[in-house]
Write a protein that holds these residues in place. Structure first.
Motif, short mmCIF file in Angstrom:
data_model
loop_
_atom_site.label_atom_id
_atom_site.label_comp_id
_atom_site.label_asym_id
_atom_site.label_seq_id
_atom_site.Cartn_x
_atom_site.Cartn_y
_atom_site.Cartn_z
N GLU A 1 67.95 14.73 115.60
CA GLU A 1 69.12 14.84 114.73
C GLU A 1 70.05 13.66 114.99
N ARG B 1 75.53 14.55 108.99
CA ARG B 1 74.56 14.93 110.02
C ARG B 1 73.20 15.09 109.34
N LYS C 1 69.07 16.05 109.97
CA LYS C 1 68.06 16.67 110.81
C LYS C 1 66.68 16.19 110.36
N LYS C 2 65.66 16.57 111.12
CA LYS C 2 64.29 16.20 110.81
C LYS C 2 63.97 16.46 109.33
N GLU D 1 65.37 14.96 106.77
CA GLU D 1 66.49 14.64 105.89
C GLU D 1 66.75 13.14 105.89
N SER E 1 73.23 9.79 118.32
CA SER E 1 72.38 10.94 118.58
C SER E 1 72.51 11.29 120.06
N ALA F 1 66.74 10.67 118.85
CA ALA F 1 66.05 10.94 117.59
C ALA F 1 65.16 9.76 117.24
#
Length: 110
Positions: free
Chosen positions: A57, A69, A71-72, A74, A88, A92
């Motif tokens: 993230e 923000r 995340k995986k 996105e 991070s 990440a």
């Protein structure tokens, strides 16, 4: 004919925070696999860049807009001339697509 490249294999070589390796190039743009860890200082570019989180993230902060923000799985595009910083806390793996060799020069970092 193209060559096969493994993101998993490239990622093994990314030990330093914000280190990156080129995954491939298409015309004047390249895809980079990058190790996000800790905070990268505010900076800006003269062209757009795309972030796609592969693992972990990240947070992208802006001088004049709310932070994003990711995340995986996105992604977001940071537009040209937008002052931004990334971070991070846990680390990440990020795929970045940007014009070839467009990592900021020291004069672009604030």
């Amino acid at each position: 004919m193209g060559n096969k490249t493994s993101i998993k294999e490239l990622a093994k070589h990314l030990e330093a925070p914000y280190s990156h390796l080129e995954l491939g190039q298409v015309n004047d743009h390249a895809a980079y696999v990058m190790n996000f860890k800790d905070v990268y200082p505010f900076h800006r570019h003269i062209m757009d860049e795309l972030y796609l989180v592969l693992q972990g993230e990240i947070t992208i902060r802006f001088k004049n807009a709310p932070a994003i923000r990711l995340k995986k799985g996105e992604s977001t595009v940071v537009r040209a001339y937008t002052t931004h910083s990334s971070e991070s806390a846990e680390g990440a793996l990020v795929l970045m697509i940007k014009p070839k060799e467009m990592f900021p020069h020291p004069s672009e970092v604030e």
